[in-house]
Motif scaffolding. Structure first.
Motif, mmCIF file in Angstrom:
data_model
loop_
_atom_site.group_PDB
_atom_site.id
_atom_site.type_symbol
_atom_site.label_atom_id
_atom_site.label_comp_id
_atom_site.label_asym_id
_atom_site.label_seq_id
_atom_site.Cartn_x
_atom_site.Cartn_y
_atom_site.Cartn_z
ATOM 1 N N MET A 118 4.896 -6.881 4.437
ATOM 2 C CA MET A 118 4.165 -6.685 3.206
ATOM 3 C C MET A 118 2.893 -7.531 3.235
ATOM 4 O O MET A 118 2.935 -8.698 3.567
ATOM 5 C CB MET A 118 5.060 -7.101 2.036
ATOM 6 C CG MET A 118 4.365 -7.058 0.740
ATOM 7 S SD MET A 118 5.545 -7.464 -0.541
ATOM 8 C CE MET A 118 4.453 -7.935 -1.763
ATOM 9 N N THR A 119 1.751 -6.932 2.910
ATOM 10 C CA THR A 119 0.489 -7.663 2.904
ATOM 11 C C THR A 119 0.140 -8.046 1.481
ATOM 12 O O THR A 119 0.498 -7.370 0.519
ATOM 13 C CB THR A 119 -0.654 -6.829 3.500
ATOM 14 O OG1 THR A 119 -0.824 -5.671 2.720
ATOM 15 C CG2 THR A 119 -0.399 -6.467 4.951
ATOM 16 N N SER A 120 -0.568 -9.181 1.388
ATOM 17 C CA SER A 120 -1.056 -9.657 0.088
ATOM 18 C C SER A 120 -2.565 -9.739 0.162
ATOM 19 O O SER A 120 -3.112 -10.280 1.125
ATOM 20 C CB SER A 120 -0.469 -11.030 -0.218
ATOM 21 O OG SER A 120 0.930 -10.961 -0.293
ATOM 22 N N ASN A 121 -3.218 -9.178 -0.833
ATOM 23 C CA ASN A 121 -4.677 -9.174 -0.866
ATOM 24 C C ASN A 121 -5.189 -10.195 -1.878
ATOM 25 O O ASN A 121 -4.613 -10.375 -2.947
ATOM 26 C CB ASN A 121 -5.208 -7.794 -1.246
ATOM 27 C CG ASN A 121 -4.934 -6.760 -0.181
ATOM 28 O OD1 ASN A 121 -4.792 -7.076 0.993
ATOM 29 N ND2 ASN A 121 -4.846 -5.510 -0.602
ATOM 30 N N CYS A 122 -6.308 -10.809 -1.493
ATOM 31 C CA CYS A 122 -6.998 -11.714 -2.423
ATOM 32 C C CYS A 122 -7.801 -10.843 -3.379
ATOM 33 O O CYS A 122 -8.658 -10.065 -2.949
ATOM 34 C CB CYS A 122 -7.909 -12.667 -1.657
ATOM 35 S SG CYS A 122 -8.876 -13.736 -2.737
ATOM 36 N N LYS A 123 -7.548 -10.993 -4.676
ATOM 37 C CA LYS A 123 -8.233 -10.164 -5.669
ATOM 38 C C LYS A 123 -9.716 -10.506 -5.784
ATOM 39 O O LYS A 123 -10.511 -9.673 -6.187
ATOM 40 C CB LYS A 123 -7.558 -10.325 -7.025
ATOM 41 C CG LYS A 123 -6.169 -9.750 -7.052
ATOM 42 C CD LYS A 123 -5.515 -9.978 -8.389
ATOM 43 C CE LYS A 123 -4.090 -9.464 -8.373
ATOM 44 N NZ LYS A 123 -3.384 -9.753 -9.623
ATOM 45 N N THR A 124 -10.081 -11.740 -5.397
ATOM 46 C CA THR A 124 -11.471 -12.166 -5.539
ATOM 47 C C THR A 124 -12.330 -11.676 -4.392
ATOM 48 O O THR A 124 -13.420 -11.132 -4.602
ATOM 49 C CB THR A 124 -11.554 -13.705 -5.634
ATOM 50 O OG1 THR A 124 -10.711 -14.140 -6.686
ATOM 51 C CG2 THR A 124 -12.977 -14.164 -5.901
ATOM 52 N N CYS A 125 -11.851 -11.889 -3.159
ATOM 53 C CA CYS A 125 -12.703 -11.543 -2.012
ATOM 54 C C CYS A 125 -12.177 -10.363 -1.203
ATOM 55 O O CYS A 125 -12.835 -9.918 -0.261
ATOM 56 C CB CYS A 125 -12.911 -12.760 -1.124
ATOM 57 S SG CYS A 125 -11.409 -13.368 -0.319
ATOM 58 N N GLY A 126 -10.982 -9.851 -1.534
ATOM 59 C CA GLY A 126 -10.481 -8.649 -0.881
ATOM 60 C C GLY A 126 -9.829 -8.860 0.474
ATOM 61 O O GLY A 126 -9.409 -7.888 1.092
ATOM 62 N N ARG A 127 -9.739 -10.088 0.945
ATOM 63 C CA ARG A 127 -9.101 -10.322 2.246
ATOM 64 C C ARG A 127 -7.600 -10.078 2.152
ATOM 65 O O ARG A 127 -6.976 -10.352 1.127
ATOM 66 C CB ARG A 127 -9.368 -11.740 2.721
ATOM 67 C CG ARG A 127 -10.842 -11.938 3.061
ATOM 68 C CD ARG A 127 -11.123 -13.260 3.682
ATOM 69 N NE ARG A 127 -10.502 -13.340 4.992
ATOM 70 C CZ ARG A 127 -10.531 -14.404 5.774
ATOM 71 N NH1 ARG A 127 -11.167 -15.491 5.377
ATOM 72 N NH2 ARG A 127 -9.948 -14.398 6.938
ATOM 73 N N ALA A 128 -7.045 -9.578 3.238
ATOM 74 C CA ALA A 128 -5.614 -9.259 3.289
ATOM 75 C C ALA A 128 -4.879 -10.317 4.106
ATOM 76 O O ALA A 128 -5.388 -10.793 5.132
ATOM 77 C CB ALA A 128 -5.396 -7.882 3.894
ATOM 78 N N TYR A 129 -3.674 -10.672 3.671
ATOM 79 C CA TYR A 129 -2.849 -11.676 4.351
ATOM 80 C C TYR A 129 -1.454 -11.104 4.544
ATOM 81 O O TYR A 129 -0.972 -10.283 3.760
ATOM 82 C CB TYR A 129 -2.806 -12.972 3.531
ATOM 83 C CG TYR A 129 -4.177 -13.626 3.469
ATOM 84 C CD1 TYR A 129 -4.608 -14.480 4.481
ATOM 85 C CD2 TYR A 129 -5.060 -13.327 2.439
ATOM 86 C CE1 TYR A 129 -5.877 -15.035 4.444
ATOM 87 C CE2 TYR A 129 -6.328 -13.877 2.398
ATOM 88 C CZ TYR A 129 -6.729 -14.729 3.395
ATOM 89 O OH TYR A 129 -7.979 -15.270 3.368
ATOM 90 N N ASN A 130 -0.783 -11.568 5.626
ATOM 91 C CA ASN A 130 0.525 -11.045 6.000
ATOM 92 C C ASN A 130 1.635 -11.528 5.081
ATOM 93 O O ASN A 130 2.703 -10.934 5.049
ATOM 94 C CB ASN A 130 0.875 -11.418 7.452
ATOM 95 C CG ASN A 130 -0.031 -10.702 8.432
ATOM 96 O OD1 ASN A 130 -0.540 -9.629 8.122
ATOM 97 N ND2 ASN A 130 -0.242 -11.296 9.594
ATOM 98 N N SER A 131 1.371 -12.627 4.347
ATOM 99 C CA SER A 131 2.422 -13.151 3.479
ATOM 100 C C SER A 131 1.802 -13.760 2.225
ATOM 101 O O SER A 131 0.613 -14.086 2.191
ATOM 102 C CB SER A 131 3.253 -14.210 4.210
ATOM 103 O OG SER A 131 2.443 -15.358 4.452
#
Length: 138
Positions: free
Chosen positions: A1-14
């Protein structure tokens, strides 16, 4: 499951990686901004120190007539009371004081102290200045 930063849009694996990004990224750091000079500080204490100590934010008391600034109202009032620029001359010697003495008055008009005619011209200049500044006791 990926998590996205709402401010800058970057995606993270956790979610943990996203939280680390939000905590450590300078783009998401909480800042305390100085609205007057567009500087930012990490803490409210640093902003308050800036507002207190920065010369750009120092409260000044300004003399509108001669573009001078003073740290206190008392200093401004003393300037207004004591400055020759703000006191209306009432005697011939007051005119000389405003000009820094008769020799400075003469020098400002290119006159020479050793020439008697120049003394007469200096006195005529004082008379004209006195008339321009209002009635004086001569």
């Amino acid at each position: 499951m990926t998590s996205n930063c709402k401010t800058c849009g970057r995606a993270y694996n956790s979610a943990e990686a996203l939280q680390q990004h939000l905590r450590d990224s300078p783009a998401h750091a909480v800042t305390f901004d100085c609205d007057d000079c567009d500087r930012a500080f990490d803490t409210d204490g640093a902003l308050q120190q800036h507002l207190r100590d920065s010369p750009a934010h120092a409260v000044t008391f300004d003399c509108d007539d001669c573009d001078r600034a003073f740290d206190t109202d008392g200093a401004l009032q003393q300037h207004l009371r004591d400055s020759p620029m703000h006191t209306k001359p009432t005697t011939r010697s007051d005119v000389y004081k405003v000009w820094g003495g008769q020799s400075n008055l003469m020098q400002s008009y290119g006159l020479k102290r050793h020439n008697p005619r120049d003394f007469e011209e200096a006195n005529a200049i004082v008379d004209v200045l006195a008339q321009q500044m209002g009635r004086m006791k001569m």
